[in-house]
Design a protein around this motif. Sequence first.
Motif: not given
Length: 284
Positions: A106-121, A211-220
Amino acid sequence: MKLTGFILAGVLSLFSTVAISETFTFTAIPDEDESQLRTRFDKVAVYLSEQLGVEVKYVPVKSYSAAVTAFRNNQVQLAWFGGLSGVQARRLVPGSEAIAQGFEDQFFKSYIIAHHSTELAASDSFPLLNDYTFTFGSKDSTSGRLMPQYFIESSVGQSVDKIFKRIGFSGDHSRTISQVEAGVYQVGAVNYKVWDTAVEKGEVDTSKVSVIWQSPTYPDYQWTVHSGVDTVYGAGFKDKLTKTLIGMKDKDLLDSFPRESFVPASNSDYEPIERVAKAIGMLD
């Protein structure tokens, strides 16, 4: 007159026996490693067979589109679809219905993940991803492609092919994690449930990918049933199936999804998914 009635009763009984003897088949989108899926859904088949009183068989498929095709062709009567694949299937089979979803769906979400070499926090605000290599999951995945693409394009104001240096499609969430961890792609989009479960099991090297970011929720995800099952399997079969799915209480079964429980669902729950798919050109 009595003989005619007896013959008629016998014929009706025969038809009833034939209907009940029909194997009830189901499939699921291949969003994870195939061996994990077979272990999970073979157990579900046993549970459904015991509760419904019919033979139930799990039919594996190789792709999201193959799951939709199997449903369209009535090779399977039930499917564990993602949000988008469920919408696609129900558009192709009039009268088919979403009948149950995971509590978390009912409130699913996605993650954006990144390799450590990007230095994205990790950040609550959307990260600057221009000129990185990026992988989605399956092309038809809700959590691994549709919704991440929508959120990325909405946040950046550009199409993904203009944002990223190179775009790939890993095929499933497990491979997305592996590819980003290995540095094959710098950044990727993944189903949060698959990520969280893999981390809990120690299957992810979080010193290499995070994980560097998580999305708003949505039905899945949802269970979608074919139209006409009551005709083949007997009056009230769809309602019995719905109650059986929602009544799944075995922790081992639920953990294999993983879901806390299943709750009622309807086609209207997935109208937001259909609107997004149309907005980014994945549905007419």
